[in-house]
Design an enzyme around this catalytic site. Structure first.
Site, PDB file in Angstrom:
ATOM      1  N   CYS A 404      14.020  77.691  57.539  1.00  0.00           N
ATOM      2  CA  CYS A 404      13.393  77.492  58.844  1.00  0.00           C
ATOM      3  C   CYS A 404      12.646  76.166  58.963  1.00  0.00           C
ATOM      4  O   CYS A 404      12.204  75.806  60.056  1.00  0.00           O
ATOM      5  CB  CYS A 404      12.460  78.653  59.148  1.00  0.00           C
ATOM      6  SG  CYS A 404      13.292  80.254  59.084  1.00  0.00           S
ATOM      7  N   HIS A 540       8.456  76.512  64.851  1.00  0.00           N
ATOM      8  CA  HIS A 540       9.620  77.311  64.488  1.00  0.00           C
ATOM      9  C   HIS A 540       9.494  78.665  65.176  1.00  0.00           C
ATOM     10  O   HIS A 540       8.442  79.312  65.128  1.00  0.00           O
ATOM     11  CB  HIS A 540       9.685  77.474  62.972  1.00  0.00           C
ATOM     12  CG  HIS A 540      10.543  78.608  62.526  1.00  0.00           C
ATOM     13  ND1 HIS A 540      11.833  78.797  62.973  1.00  0.00           N
ATOM     14  CD2 HIS A 540      10.285  79.638  61.668  1.00  0.00           C
ATOM     15  CE1 HIS A 540      12.337  79.875  62.416  1.00  0.00           C
ATOM     16  NE2 HIS A 540      11.425  80.407  61.623  1.00  0.00           N
ATOM     17  N   ASN A 570      15.406  84.172  66.627  1.00  0.00           N
ATOM     18  CA  ASN A 570      15.051  83.216  65.580  1.00  0.00           C
ATOM     19  C   ASN A 570      16.337  82.641  64.993  1.00  0.00           C
ATOM     20  O   ASN A 570      17.101  83.338  64.341  1.00  0.00           O
ATOM     21  CB  ASN A 570      14.231  83.944  64.511  1.00  0.00           C
ATOM     22  CG  ASN A 570      13.891  83.089  63.307  1.00  0.00           C
ATOM     23  OD1 ASN A 570      14.459  82.022  63.108  1.00  0.00           O
ATOM     24  ND2 ASN A 570      12.967  83.559  62.492  1.00  0.00           N
TER      25      ASN A 570
END
Length: 647
Positions: A404, A540, A570
């Site tokens: 990420c 993020h 995500n």
């Protein structure tokens, strides 16, 4: 197995949620398998005694709640057949006696089974329907036909079933005899299970459960007996178990021979901090060639998976939840999956970016692909994209695994490479999680697919840098390093998220990054610190609820943050550039702004970039038709208070 399918009703379906498909090559021993089975089935499954106790205490408020526990108990009773074997009713005289790849159950009779099952049936009819009485009665009839026919104690089943020879080795061993067997006994086809449809999401999932359990008993259940194997006659029908595939049989061979494989060893040494901190990199001071961002392009997944879709696909090892509770826990209302390939998703974003930047294959000095979900190792995705773009040679094309924090890592490497090649660098951030999630609930709730590509070029002599600062970190305590694992043999080799540890690493790194930004000076001619002069924070997109809480703990109000996770989920390394693109699309960014973009995730990695984004570099959707294909529900938003704050 397909990661997801669209059934004839146009609904998204996850086969892995109903058909367990364990990777037996990953299991090190029988004990390892047993722990996985118990995690998936036992901890969720009540016994019949517990069901009756809950009924007597008034725990069940509706027929659905009772049926759900019945189904969980049914999955537990069939735990080994579901994961390891195919059942075949066979005439006893036709059963081979000495084969080591044919198995039969040794069972313990349950003396008062019929009385207890009748009590469960009576309890069901006394309860009100949760949503639809006729639909719930139909599902109950299917469930009870399986549940009520149980004649043995399910908790005593061994992890590895005995062979026929082992069954016959002791005179008192008992097994199941089928009376009046019909070889044409109907079962549900794969497509019938997928096409099951109900107006209520919870009932649709339960309906599929009942169909899968029905198929586990492909015989008439009205005349079943647990009898001594020594009493079987040639024309009696029994249940024979055949391993589902070669890996199941190889696992059984390993387990019965006492052999085991060595698993991954995890240690927990006390982490030692660095001798001195790693300072933020001031790009203007550290590098001669200043980076300019020429293009940001994205490729969203083409298939929407809403929270309602997750509930329609509830797996047997999920706790009860609603679409609303998923939104409250994660801030996500839907996530996007791609029906295409991982490679095509990445290439789509890359082609758009280089076209927008007016960069030809002869101009590109390097290609960096940031991803943690690539199944392509040789050649790397970066070299594959280089070939597909027609690049005869680059200075470097490589994949970078920073999960990420992929975009901050990728832009940092692009800035460094820029100093050598002095020509455009293509950074592609791409993830496809939809085929790596399986039935792991936290992962299924959070992750989506998506790609973004960024062209970073040398700025003209004397021009300001678009990438102003960056920094990156990695490691930490092993509990955080191993907080997100893929492939994870303990969870059927699917990606697994251990929430408390992820929250710990995210909070630790976010606080560290913000402290650094607070200490950096304001841009020339500005007052305060660098943080005071950040126009928009694009973090993020891990979990909106978690990030807002962590930001508040660090002194940041939610109105300084931009999220698009509600609609796309995500997408790990791609999440920040996807959010930047959508912020421009939705008018949140309508002029050049300074962005702080922190990322953090698997491997206990983290990194941030402070950069200037001109909306002109963001590749728009080409037309209304393309926009509608990406998001058919999209309506042009009216400016919210948050959007107005950045205008």
């Amino acid at each position: 197995m397909q990661s997801f399918e669209l059934n004839r009703h146009g609904k998204i379906v996850f086969p892995s949620n109903f058909f367990p498909d364990l990777d037996f090559s990953a299991f090190t021993s029988a004990e390892h398998l047993d722990s996985v089975i118990r995690r998936d089935f036992d901890t969720k499954a009540p016994s019949v005694s517990e069901i009756l106790s809950r009924s007597a205490q008034g725990v069940y408020k509706s027929k659905f709640e009772l049926m759900r526990d019945m189904a969980l108990s049914g999955f537990w009773a069939n735990r080994f057949a579901l994961t390891m074997f195919d059942k075949t009713p066979t005439r006893w005289s036709d059963v081979p006696r000495n084969r080591d790849d044919i198995y039969m159950p040794i069972l313990t009779p349950w003396p008062d089974a019929a009385e207890r099952m009748a009590a469960v049936q009576a309890a069901f009819h006394e309860l009100p329907a949760a949503w639809n009485d006729s639909a719930e009665n139909l599902i109950f009839a299917r469930l009870f036909n399986v549940f009520g026919s149980r004649r043995h104690i399910a908790g005593s089943l061994p992890t590895v079933k005995p062979t026929v020879e082992q069954l016959l080795a002791h005179h008192e061993n008992m097994t199941l005899r089928i009376g009046n067997h019909d070889p044409n006994f109907p079962i549900y086809t794969y497509d019938e299970v997928l096409d099951s449809s109900e107006d209520v999401a919870e009932l649709e999932a339960l309906g599929r459960w009942s169909m899968v359990l029905h198929n586990q008993h492909p015989y008439n259940r009205n005349d079943l007996e647990v009898v001594k194997a020594s009493e079987l006659k040639d024309d009696d029908y029994v249940i024979v178990f055949h391993p589902r595939d070669r890996e199941v049989q190889r696992f059984i061979n390993r387990a019965t021979s006492g052999k085991s494989r060595k698993g991954v060893s995890y240690t927990s040494p006390t982490p030692v901090p660095p001798a001195k901190p790693y300072p933020a990199v001031d790009v203007a001071k550290e590098f001669t060639v200043r980076p300019r961002i020429d293009a940001i392009a994205v490729a969203h997944g083409d298939t929407v998976c809403t929270n309602e879709d997750l509930i329609r696909n509830t797996a047997y090892n999920w706790s009860p939840m609603t679409a609303e509770s998923i939104a409250q826990k994660t801030g996500i209302e839907q996530r996007r999956y791609t029906s295409g390939t991982f490679e095509d998703l990445a290439l789509s974003a890359a082609k758009q970016a280089v076209e927008h930047a007016k960069v030809g294959p002869e101009d590109i000095g390097a290609v960096i692909v940031c991803t943690c979900t690539s199944g392509r190792l040789i050649p790397s995705l970066a070299t594959w994209i280089s070939g597909e773009l027609g690049i005869a040679q680059s200075h470097a094309s490589f994949d970078l695994v920073a999960a990420c924090a992929g975009m901050p890592y990728g832009l940092a490497e692009a800035t460094r490479i820029l100093q050598q090649v002095k020509r455009p660098v293509l950074v592609v951030c791409v993830e496809k999680f939809s085929d790596k999630i399986g039935n792991v609930r936290p992962s299924r709730m959070i992750f989506g697919d998506g790609a973004a590509a960024i062209v970073v070029s040398p700025a003209e002599e004397g021009a300001e840098t678009d990438i102003e600062y960056f920094n990156s970190y990695a490691s930490g305590p092993t509990s955080e390093v191993n907080s997100i694992i893929w492939p994870n043999p303990d969870f059927d080799n699917f990606i697994t998220v251990y929430g408390p540890e992820v929250k710990s690493l995210a909070g630790r790194y976010l606080g560290q990054m913000l402290d650094e930004i607070k200490e950096l000076p304001a841009p020339a001619g500005k007052d305060g610190t660098l943080l005071d002069n950040i126009d928009l924070i694009v973090p993020h997109q891990a979990n909106k609820t978690m990030i807002i809480e962590l930001a508040a703990n660090a002194g940041l109000s939610a109105d300084r943050l931009y999220f698009n996770i509600e609609q796309v989920g995500n997408a790990s390394s791609a999440s920040i550039p996807l959010a930047i693109h959508d912020a421009v699309r939705d008018g949140v960014i309508d002029k050049p702004v300074r962005i702080f973009a922190p990322g953090f995730g698997a491997g206990a990695v983290a990194g941030y970039t402070v950069m200037r984004i001109d909306p002109k570099v963001v590749v728009p959707f080409r037309d209304a038709e393309e926009r509608a294909a990406i998001d058919p529900t999209h309506e042009q938003p009216s400016p919210s208070d948050v959007e107005l704050a950045f205008r």
